[in-house]
Scaffold this motif. Sequence first.
Motif, PDB file in Angstrom:
ATOM      1  N   ASN A 114     -21.404  -5.061 -14.804  1.00  0.00           N
ATOM      2  CA  ASN A 114     -20.237  -5.634 -15.494  1.00  0.00           C
ATOM      3  C   ASN A 114     -20.170  -7.137 -15.288  1.00  0.00           C
ATOM      4  O   ASN A 114     -19.918  -7.897 -16.231  1.00  0.00           O
ATOM      5  CB  ASN A 114     -18.926  -5.018 -14.962  1.00  0.00           C
ATOM      6  N   LYS A 140     -22.587  -8.799 -17.357  1.00  0.00           N
ATOM      7  CA  LYS A 140     -22.226  -8.661 -18.769  1.00  0.00           C
ATOM      8  C   LYS A 140     -21.104  -9.626 -19.155  1.00  0.00           C
ATOM      9  O   LYS A 140     -21.088 -10.169 -20.245  1.00  0.00           O
ATOM     10  CB  LYS A 140     -21.782  -7.213 -19.016  1.00  0.00           C
ATOM     11  N   PHE A 141     -20.132  -9.802 -18.230  1.00  0.00           N
ATOM     12  CA  PHE A 141     -18.940 -10.593 -18.601  1.00  0.00           C
ATOM     13  C   PHE A 141     -18.956 -12.008 -18.025  1.00  0.00           C
ATOM     14  O   PHE A 141     -17.925 -12.655 -17.951  1.00  0.00           O
ATOM     15  CB  PHE A 141     -17.660  -9.856 -18.157  1.00  0.00           C
ATOM     16  N   ASP A 148     -17.356 -12.774  -9.615  1.00  0.00           N
ATOM     17  CA  ASP A 148     -18.110 -13.494 -10.665  1.00  0.00           C
ATOM     18  C   ASP A 148     -17.279 -14.660 -11.172  1.00  0.00           C
ATOM     19  O   ASP A 148     -16.086 -14.742 -10.868  1.00  0.00           O
ATOM     20  CB  ASP A 148     -18.505 -12.534 -11.794  1.00  0.00           C
ATOM     21  N   ILE A 173     -10.166 -11.052 -16.588  1.00  0.00           N
ATOM     22  CA  ILE A 173      -9.479  -9.937 -17.259  1.00  0.00           C
ATOM     23  C   ILE A 173      -8.034 -10.344 -17.459  1.00  0.00           C
ATOM     24  O   ILE A 173      -7.401 -10.876 -16.527  1.00  0.00           O
ATOM     25  CB  ILE A 173      -9.562  -8.658 -16.399  1.00  0.00           C
ATOM     26  N   TYR A 222     -11.574   2.959 -21.046  1.00  0.00           N
ATOM     27  CA  TYR A 222     -10.860   1.727 -21.331  1.00  0.00           C
ATOM     28  C   TYR A 222     -11.836   0.570 -21.432  1.00  0.00           C
ATOM     29  O   TYR A 222     -12.642   0.338 -20.539  1.00  0.00           O
ATOM     30  CB  TYR A 222      -9.793   1.416 -20.261  1.00  0.00           C
ATOM     31  N   LYS A 223     -11.730  -0.142 -22.553  1.00  0.00           N
ATOM     32  CA  LYS A 223     -12.556  -1.345 -22.721  1.00  0.00           C
ATOM     33  C   LYS A 223     -11.642  -2.443 -23.221  1.00  0.00           C
ATOM     34  O   LYS A 223     -10.795  -2.210 -24.076  1.00  0.00           O
ATOM     35  CB  LYS A 223     -13.631  -1.107 -23.784  1.00  0.00           C
ATOM     36  N   ALA A 224     -11.829  -3.615 -22.646  1.00  0.00           N
ATOM     37  CA  ALA A 224     -11.050  -4.753 -23.177  1.00  0.00           C
ATOM     38  C   ALA A 224     -11.551  -5.028 -24.584  1.00  0.00           C
ATOM     39  O   ALA A 224     -12.714  -4.747 -24.894  1.00  0.00           O
ATOM     40  CB  ALA A 224     -11.250  -5.958 -22.284  1.00  0.00           C
ATOM     41  N   ALA A 231     -14.658  -6.736 -25.147  1.00  0.00           N
ATOM     42  CA  ALA A 231     -15.858  -6.088 -24.621  1.00  0.00           C
ATOM     43  C   ALA A 231     -16.354  -4.987 -25.541  1.00  0.00           C
ATOM     44  O   ALA A 231     -17.387  -4.393 -25.308  1.00  0.00           O
ATOM     45  CB  ALA A 231     -15.557  -5.489 -23.252  1.00  0.00           C
ATOM     46  N   GLY A 251     -17.105   2.388 -21.198  1.00  0.00           N
ATOM     47  CA  GLY A 251     -15.737   2.331 -20.651  1.00  0.00           C
ATOM     48  C   GLY A 251     -15.532   3.365 -19.562  1.00  0.00           C
ATOM     49  O   GLY A 251     -14.409   3.615 -19.138  1.00  0.00           O
ATOM     50  N   GLY A 304     -17.676   3.389 -16.694  1.00  0.00           N
ATOM     51  CA  GLY A 304     -18.277   2.899 -15.442  1.00  0.00           C
ATOM     52  C   GLY A 304     -17.258   2.744 -14.324  1.00  0.00           C
ATOM     53  O   GLY A 304     -17.458   3.256 -13.209  1.00  0.00           O
ATOM     54  N   LEU A 305     -16.139   2.055 -14.584  1.00  0.00           N
ATOM     55  CA  LEU A 305     -15.147   1.815 -13.518  1.00  0.00           C
ATOM     56  C   LEU A 305     -14.427   3.097 -13.134  1.00  0.00           C
ATOM     57  O   LEU A 305     -14.052   3.283 -11.978  1.00  0.00           O
ATOM     58  CB  LEU A 305     -14.137   0.750 -13.960  1.00  0.00           C
ATOM     59  N   SER A 336     -13.604 -12.763 -12.101  1.00  0.00           N
ATOM     60  CA  SER A 336     -12.951 -11.588 -11.521  1.00  0.00           C
ATOM     61  C   SER A 336     -13.597 -11.285 -10.185  1.00  0.00           C
ATOM     62  O   SER A 336     -14.760 -11.597  -9.950  1.00  0.00           O
ATOM     63  CB  SER A 336     -13.135 -10.361 -12.406  1.00  0.00           C
ATOM     64  N   PHE A 377     -13.993  -7.773  -7.852  1.00  0.00           N
ATOM     65  CA  PHE A 377     -13.750  -6.341  -7.636  1.00  0.00           C
ATOM     66  C   PHE A 377     -13.951  -6.048  -6.158  1.00  0.00           C
ATOM     67  O   PHE A 377     -14.938  -6.478  -5.565  1.00  0.00           O
ATOM     68  CB  PHE A 377     -14.723  -5.497  -8.475  1.00  0.00           C
TER      69      PHE A 377
HETATM   70  P1  ADP Z   1     -18.138  -0.511 -19.451  1.00  0.00           P
HETATM   71  O1  ADP Z   1     -19.131   0.506 -19.036  1.00  0.00           O
HETATM   72  O2  ADP Z   1     -17.797  -0.451 -20.889  1.00  0.00           O
HETATM   73  O3  ADP Z   1     -18.386  -1.852 -18.924  1.00  0.00           O
HETATM   74  P2  ADP Z   1     -16.274  -0.269 -17.371  1.00  0.00           P
HETATM   75  O4  ADP Z   1     -15.370   0.913 -17.007  1.00  0.00           O
HETATM   76  O5  ADP Z   1     -17.311  -0.605 -16.391  1.00  0.00           O
HETATM   77  O6  ADP Z   1     -16.819   0.020 -18.811  1.00  0.00           O
HETATM   78  O7  ADP Z   1     -15.321  -1.494 -17.619  1.00  0.00           O
HETATM   79  C1  ADP Z   1     -14.132  -1.339 -18.332  1.00  0.00           C
HETATM   80  C2  ADP Z   1     -13.638  -2.673 -18.836  1.00  0.00           C
HETATM   81  O8  ADP Z   1     -13.250  -3.515 -17.730  1.00  0.00           O
HETATM   82  C3  ADP Z   1     -14.669  -3.458 -19.554  1.00  0.00           C
HETATM   83  O9  ADP Z   1     -14.693  -3.098 -20.895  1.00  0.00           O
HETATM   84  C4  ADP Z   1     -14.151  -4.874 -19.384  1.00  0.00           C
HETATM   85  O10 ADP Z   1     -13.173  -5.158 -20.335  1.00  0.00           O
HETATM   86  C5  ADP Z   1     -13.481  -4.859 -18.033  1.00  0.00           C
HETATM   87  N1  ADP Z   1     -14.380  -5.457 -17.004  1.00  0.00           N
HETATM   88  C6  ADP Z   1     -15.109  -4.760 -16.077  1.00  0.00           C
HETATM   89  N2  ADP Z   1     -15.727  -5.608 -15.244  1.00  0.00           N
HETATM   90  C7  ADP Z   1     -15.427  -6.868 -15.639  1.00  0.00           C
HETATM   91  C8  ADP Z   1     -15.770  -8.179 -15.168  1.00  0.00           C
HETATM   92  N3  ADP Z   1     -16.565  -8.353 -14.128  1.00  0.00           N
HETATM   93  N4  ADP Z   1     -15.249  -9.241 -15.833  1.00  0.00           N
HETATM   94  C9  ADP Z   1     -14.442  -9.048 -16.877  1.00  0.00           C
HETATM   95  N5  ADP Z   1     -14.064  -7.863 -17.372  1.00  0.00           N
HETATM   96  C10 ADP Z   1     -14.577  -6.777 -16.757  1.00  0.00           C
END
Ligand code: ADP
Length: 592
Positions: free
Chosen positions: A494, A497-498, A522, A527, A540-542, A545, A552, A554-555, A579, A581
Motif C-alpha cells: 500500500n 502504491k500510494f 510513508d 488518507i 473499502y477503497k478510497a 484508489a 480493498g 488487504g487491510l 500515512s 500504519f
Molecule cells: P487495497 O488492497 O485495495 O489496497 P487495502 O485494504 O489494503 O485495499 O486498503 C484500503 C484503502 O486504504 C486503500 O484503497 C487506500 O485508499 C487506503 N490506504 C491503504 N494504505 C494507504 C497508504 N499507505 N496511503 C494512503 N492510503 C492508503
Amino acid sequence: MLHYRSIRMRIAIPFVLLIVVATAGLALYLSHYFREAYLETLETRLLADLRVVGDYLPAQLAADVSGGSDLDATARHYSSLLDARVTFIAADGVVLGESDHDRTTMENHLYRPEIQQALDQGSGSSIRYSVTARTEVIYVAIALDETAAPVRIARLALPLAEVQAELARLNRTIFSTAAIAVTFAIALALLIASRTTSPVRQLKVMAQQVAAGNLDARLLPTTQDEVGQLTRAFNIMAENLQDKLNALTTEQSRSSSILDHMADGVLVLDLDGVVQMLNPAAARILAVTPEAAPGSTFSALVRHHRLIELWLRCQRSQQEQQEAVEIDHGKGTFLQVIITPQQTPSAPGYLVIVQDLTRIRRLETIRRDFISNVSHELRTPLASLSALVETLQDGALEDPTMAQRFLSHMERELAAMTQIVEELLELSRIESNRAPFFMQSTPIATLISVPVERMLPQASRAGLSLATELPDSLPPVLADAERIQQVLINLLHNAIKFTPAGGAITVSARGAADKVIIAVRDTGVGIAEEELSRIFERFYKADRARSSGGTGLGLAIAKHIIQAHRGQIWVESVEGRGSTFYFSLPVAQGIS
Ligand code: ADP
C-alpha cells in the motif's frame, strides 16, 4: 411485669378474691360462733350456780325475813360466794336485796327480760348494756318457790368486760391466723398462676421475636398439656415459615440474578405505568440511571412517542403489544419492545421487555453490504471478460496479434477475480478461526527483514527509498512469523502504491510495556480524515484508489491477523503528507 390484664393476674386475682372472701367469712363466723358458745357456757354456768344456791336459798330468805334481818347482807354474802352481783326481787318487781348497789335508788325490775322469762318459765337470761355498771352485763334469773316469799326472783349479774377482753383476744388470734393464711394463699395463688402461665409467656416472647423477623426463635416444649402442644405447633409454624422464606429468598435471588445478567431489558410497571423495577440491561438500553428510574413513569423514561403510544395501546386493549423502534440516544439504537399486561391479582401491571437489536441490525447491514460489494467487485471483471469473449467470437480470433492482446487482457481480469476470491477465502478462514496460527517467540528482525527485502525491488522501481529503523534490544514477540510478514507486505505494498516517486518508506519498531509496536511510515498521499475510520473495512477503497487496482481487502485481512495475535492495528495520517500504519504484538512471556 404484673399487669392486671396479664393471664397470670387474670388467674390469680379471682383466686385471691375467693380466698379472701372465704377466709374473712370463716373468720367472722368463727368469731361469732366462739362468742355465742362462750356466752352460752357462761350463762349455763351462772344458771347452774344460781340453781345450786336456789335449792336452799328460800329457807335462808324466809329465815332472814322472819328474823327481820337485811336481805342486802344475804345478797352480799352470796355475791362473794358466787363472785357475781346478786339481786333478790319481789313478784311485783320491787328490789328486796342487792349486793353491789344502793337498793333504794333502784327502779322496779318487773319488766327486765330475764325477770319476765323467769316468771314465765322458771328461769331467764339476758345480755344488755347496764347504765349502772357502764358495760355489757349478763343477767340470769330463776323463780324461787313460795317458801321464799316475799322474794320471788333471785338474779345473778356478771359484767362482760373481762369476757369481752377474752373474746377480743380470741378474735385477734382468729383474724391474724386468717390474715397469715390469706397471705400464704395469695403467694401460692400468684406462684401457681405464674408457673402455669410461664410457658405461655415464653411463647409470647418467641411469637414477638418471630413477628419481629427472627425466624430462628424456638422453644423447647416442656409439658404435654395444651401449652406444650401449642409450643410444638408454634415451632412447626416458625419452621415452615422459615422454609417458605428460604425458598422465596432463593427463588428471588435466582430470578434477580437472571434479571441482572440477561441481555434483554425488563421493566415492571404498575397499572398507571409507574416503573416498579427495571434490570441493569433496561437501564443501559434506555440510557437511564437504574436508581432514578423506579418511581418515574414509563413515558418519562423512554421519551419516545412511538413507545408511549405502544404503552397506551396496551393499556387500552389489555393485549400484548409489540413494536420495533429506532431511537436515537446519540448512537442510533434499534429496539424491539414488547409490553404485556400482567393479570396477577397481587401485583397487576405491565411487563415490558426491551431487546436491543442494534448489533443484529448492524450485522445484517454488513452482510448485505458484503454481498453487494462482492457482486459489485466481481461484476466489473466479469463484464469485461464477457466483452472480450464476444469480441473474440466476432472475429478478433482471426487476428493473431489482436487475439493475443485480448487473451492477456482476459488473463489479467481472471487474475484480479482470482485474487478477490482468494483473499475472501483467506479472510473467511481467519475470521472463522479455520486458519491455524503457529505462534512462537519470534525476533522482530525476522518479522521485518523478509518483507522489506521482498519489497525493496518494487520500491526502487517506483523510485522510493525503503529503510528500516530497529533498536537493538527489542524483546521477541509471540507471533506466527509468516502471517505477520504477510501483514507487513500488505502495508508496504500500500505504501508503495500510494507514495509518489521520490518518497520514502520507513519500517520501524519500538518496545512499549508488554508489547512491541511496529510502524510503516510513508510520505505519500495520505488518507482523508473521514476515511481513517473506514479503511480497515472489507472492500473499502478510497475514491482516488479505485483506479489503482486492489481489492480493498488487504487491510481487513491485516486487521484480522493482528487481532488473532491479541494485538491492535491503527493508522495516523495527514492528507498529502503521508500515512503511518501501526500494529502491536505481545512480547513472548518468559523469554526476554
Ligand atoms: P487495497 O488492497 O485495495 O489496497 P487495502 O485494504 O489494503 O485495499 O486498503 C484500503 C484503502 O486504504 C486503500 O484503497 C487506500 O485508499 C487506503 N490506504 C491503504 N494504505 C494507504 C497508504 N499507505 N496511503 C494512503 N492510503 C492508503
